[in-house]
Design a protein around this motif. Sequence first.
Motif, mmCIF file in Angstrom:
data_model
loop_
_atom_site.group_PDB
_atom_site.id
_atom_site.type_symbol
_atom_site.label_atom_id
_atom_site.label_comp_id
_atom_site.label_asym_id
_atom_site.label_seq_id
_atom_site.Cartn_x
_atom_site.Cartn_y
_atom_site.Cartn_z
ATOM 1 N N GLN A 52 2.065 51.860 -0.953
ATOM 2 C CA GLN A 52 2.705 52.335 0.273
ATOM 3 C C GLN A 52 3.778 51.368 0.750
ATOM 4 O O GLN A 52 4.860 51.761 1.187
ATOM 5 C CB GLN A 52 1.648 52.525 1.369
ATOM 6 N N ARG A 53 3.478 50.074 0.663
ATOM 7 C CA ARG A 53 4.448 49.089 1.101
ATOM 8 C C ARG A 53 5.685 49.103 0.193
ATOM 9 O O ARG A 53 6.826 48.949 0.632
ATOM 10 C CB ARG A 53 3.803 47.704 1.091
ATOM 11 N N PHE A 54 5.447 49.303 -1.079
ATOM 12 C CA PHE A 54 6.526 49.422 -2.067
ATOM 13 C C PHE A 54 7.453 50.592 -1.714
ATOM 14 O O PHE A 54 8.687 50.459 -1.695
ATOM 15 C CB PHE A 54 5.871 49.645 -3.430
ATOM 16 N N GLU A 55 6.857 51.748 -1.398
ATOM 17 C CA GLU A 55 7.642 52.925 -1.026
ATOM 18 C C GLU A 55 8.372 52.683 0.294
ATOM 19 O O GLU A 55 9.510 53.122 0.477
ATOM 20 C CB GLU A 55 6.731 54.149 -0.880
ATOM 21 N N ARG A 56 7.710 51.957 1.219
ATOM 22 C CA ARG A 56 8.329 51.684 2.510
ATOM 23 C C ARG A 56 9.569 50.811 2.338
ATOM 24 O O ARG A 56 10.593 51.011 2.994
ATOM 25 C CB ARG A 56 7.317 50.998 3.434
ATOM 26 N N GLU A 57 9.488 49.834 1.448
ATOM 27 C CA GLU A 57 10.663 48.999 1.198
ATOM 28 C C GLU A 57 11.814 49.840 0.664
ATOM 29 O O GLU A 57 12.974 49.667 1.068
ATOM 30 C CB GLU A 57 10.331 47.885 0.198
ATOM 31 N N ALA A 58 11.533 50.759 -0.239
ATOM 32 C CA ALA A 58 12.581 51.620 -0.792
ATOM 33 C C ALA A 58 13.242 52.439 0.300
ATOM 34 O O ALA A 58 14.475 52.551 0.368
ATOM 35 C CB ALA A 58 11.986 52.548 -1.852
ATOM 36 N N LEU A 59 12.428 53.019 1.191
ATOM 37 C CA LEU A 59 12.974 53.833 2.279
ATOM 38 C C LEU A 59 13.815 52.988 3.228
ATOM 39 O O LEU A 59 14.897 53.398 3.666
ATOM 40 C CB LEU A 59 11.840 54.500 3.059
ATOM 41 N N ALA A 60 13.320 51.786 3.558
ATOM 42 C CA ALA A 60 14.025 50.932 4.517
ATOM 43 C C ALA A 60 15.378 50.496 3.976
ATOM 44 O O ALA A 60 16.415 50.631 4.636
ATOM 45 C CB ALA A 60 13.165 49.716 4.861
ATOM 46 N N VAL A 61 15.402 49.977 2.761
ATOM 47 C CA VAL A 61 16.641 49.445 2.211
ATOM 48 C C VAL A 61 17.630 50.561 1.914
ATOM 49 O O VAL A 61 18.832 50.436 2.144
ATOM 50 C CB VAL A 61 16.355 48.604 0.953
ATOM 51 N N ALA A 62 17.137 51.694 1.406
ATOM 52 C CA ALA A 62 18.029 52.815 1.100
ATOM 53 C C ALA A 62 18.716 53.333 2.356
ATOM 54 O O ALA A 62 19.846 53.831 2.302
ATOM 55 C CB ALA A 62 17.250 53.937 0.428
ATOM 56 N N ALA A 63 18.044 53.215 3.508
ATOM 57 C CA ALA A 63 18.619 53.723 4.757
ATOM 58 C C ALA A 63 19.721 52.822 5.295
ATOM 59 O O ALA A 63 20.532 53.263 6.111
ATOM 60 C CB ALA A 63 17.515 53.861 5.811
ATOM 61 N N LEU A 64 19.788 51.571 4.817
ATOM 62 C CA LEU A 64 20.655 50.603 5.481
ATOM 63 C C LEU A 64 22.110 50.638 5.005
ATOM 64 O O LEU A 64 23.020 50.857 5.778
ATOM 65 C CB LEU A 64 20.075 49.199 5.308
ATOM 66 N N GLN A 65 22.363 50.389 3.735
ATOM 67 C CA GLN A 65 23.738 50.391 3.223
ATOM 68 C C GLN A 65 24.642 49.461 4.024
ATOM 69 O O GLN A 65 25.590 49.873 4.668
ATOM 70 C CB GLN A 65 24.306 51.820 3.239
ATOM 71 N N HIS A 66 24.328 48.167 3.995
ATOM 72 C CA HIS A 66 25.124 47.177 4.731
ATOM 73 C C HIS A 66 25.422 46.006 3.811
ATOM 74 O O HIS A 66 24.579 45.606 2.998
ATOM 75 C CB HIS A 66 24.341 46.687 5.963
ATOM 76 N N PRO A 67 26.653 45.435 3.896
ATOM 77 C CA PRO A 67 27.006 44.353 2.970
ATOM 78 C C PRO A 67 26.150 43.110 3.075
ATOM 79 O O PRO A 67 26.130 42.309 2.144
ATOM 80 C CB PRO A 67 28.476 44.055 3.331
#
Length: 761
Positions: free
Chosen positions: A51-66
């Motif tokens: 679950q934490r692994f999937e949460r990291e994917a969702l969090a980072v994918a949502a950001l898109q920041h340099p």
Amino acid sequence: MVGRTLGHYRIDEQIGAGGMGEVYRARDTRLQRDVALKIIPDSLVTEARRQRFEREALAVAALQHPNVVTIHGVEEHDGVRFLVMELVDGVTLTSAVPPGGFPRARFLEIARALADGLRAAHRLGITHRDIKPTNIMLDRDGRVKILDFGLARFDDQNDEDATLDAASPAAARSASVTGDGQVLGTPRYMSPEQARGGRADARSDIYSLGLVLQELLGGSPSDAPPEADADIAELTAKCLHAAPAQRYEDAGVLRDALETLPASPGTSGGADAAVAGSRARSAVPAYRIAVMPFRVRGSDEELAYLGDGLAENLIRKLSRQPHLRVLSRYASFSLRDEALDPVSLGERLGTDAMVLGEITQRGTNARISVELVGTSNGDHLWSEQSDLPLEGIARLEGEMARSIAGHLEQELSTDSGSGSANAAETSSGPSSDPADPQAYLLYLKSRPLSVGTITQMDRAVEYLEEAISRDENYALAHAALALLQIHRSVHGVQDRGTAARQARAAARRALAVGPDLAETHTAAAMVRFHLDWDWEGADEEFRAAVALDPRGDLPYLEWGEYLCGTGQLDEALRAAHQARDADPISPNAPHAVGFTLLLMGDFDGAVREFNEAIAKHPNWTWGYIKSAWTYAEAGDNQRALERAAAAEAALHGGGSPLARSWLGYVYARCGETARAHAAQEEILSAPGYTDPIVTSYVPCGLGDVESVVAAMERALQERSPLAPQMWAIGRLARYVDLENHPRFQAVIREMDYPDVPAPLG
């Protein structure tokens, strides 16, 4: 796992490991780039970790920041689920902080970048919950990247959704309390409420970041900033207040506070000497705004050009306001075709507000609608409509842009608490508007053609010449024509005599009628560099251009070309990074950084930058050509030829003589001698003047150093527009050790460059 292939990812080495999984450097064989793979080993797989692994994917994918590590995807192969992420080549802050901490100016650069990245997360309702130096990296170019969102929490997530399967009491102690009564985070950098197992929100991240900031300036989390930095001490003390309500509300508020701190104690702020005084910040925090291309509804094809022109004019005029940070044309226009709402667009672009416009054709009339929208919640802030005859739009476009900019400036100034005192500034400053509306249309039509094929560049010249014939005082058209003619001569598609005459005349006229425009000084600088070989004069013009447009990328990009050509590589790299800061979305900056790193001999860094440029602009031929050259220099012939094939596909078998010569060099270095000779024959048989330097690349790849030196001597005698880049060419020609050849060294002395580095070897 090393040596294994997961799908199209070849795992080369392990680069990290921890309780959340293992991280590997891998090669994406489909896109030809290095990536990081994050994998949970079979021995550690639990439902909580999944679950934490999937949460990291969702969090980072949502950001898109340099300033946040980029996630490319979540994939699964042979039962192994893994994250595919940007590979950050650099060091953690733990390793980077020098004894006693960073100097104040560098501290502020890093602190602002950290706050920028964390602000992007907080805007999306994401709390990191594990901010610490080991989760922050500085890449090889000094850019900040926030890593490891494995403990991230979304605002709409129940605390019991985030569960850690701690393997031991020690793990539990190193981890906010979740449904299992276990704690998430790292004790040394936890906020008091997080350590107690309370709810960790954005203010908890602020506390952790405050400890990191203390470490950056003092050397350790417990070291307060030096006495001279009392303003920073006050800022970190607010971050570290025991009561969350007394801290900065989120990273955006902290970022605004950091913006007001000067680079030196007791001063009003710092800037590079080239732009001293041109970046004075108002007391109002910078308000970030994007002007999107205007949507056009109607059949009149010229409306599309006018819609883009109106948006560009607004960008130019609003950029002059000291407390507005306006995204570049490339950044805004890159999302033209994205079906996104203002909030989503704002998240992608990192803005506080957005200008949206529409031109609707109604018979022989058009309605122009403009609105200002807040991107945090989509609130409507201001709007205006105008009805005009179609033939009047081009004539009144400049006036409309000034009117809209004035209204926006008043709205934004009032919204930010500064009143309307700055509204008058919108109409002040240099005017770039032509007297003839058709001249402006022709200028707009030339823009996308200026860096295209030979035929497209010819057409761009025709548009610009016609624009100038309609308005001989149109400074932007003169400047664009000067730069285009230099570009054509450098690429070998225009004879040097004609190009030199036309470029000099256009640059002279541009500067005469537009002395307060950065574009005219940039054109003058490029004439002094490529045609006059006046190094001091070119540098002065570039500095004037930067002072007039410190937020634009064009002056920095062209200045970087001059600095590379004359051997000032450290300064060139700084200029390229300034261009990246001005426009982080454009492929121009990574292309400039990549070429500078290529000259420095950093092939891995150069390839990384060229690949970034290609990812941002997949049809940019020179990204493929220069990455092919770099792979060839690094001895990776397979990848070099793959990149060359991609370039050939984009060129459709054609291309300028300069492009053919670079590809010929790649073929020669990769052992494809027949193709190299064919490229050279094509160059030599081309009609018109052939630049000696263009003829030198294939012999260089074939190891014929005497032919290369002879070409350099001819270039000096004939005053080739490529000759000012002679030093850089010598550095590129490592294969034949051109730098150390006595006759080439004599040519370099004749060029009378500023002080340049000693030859390699």
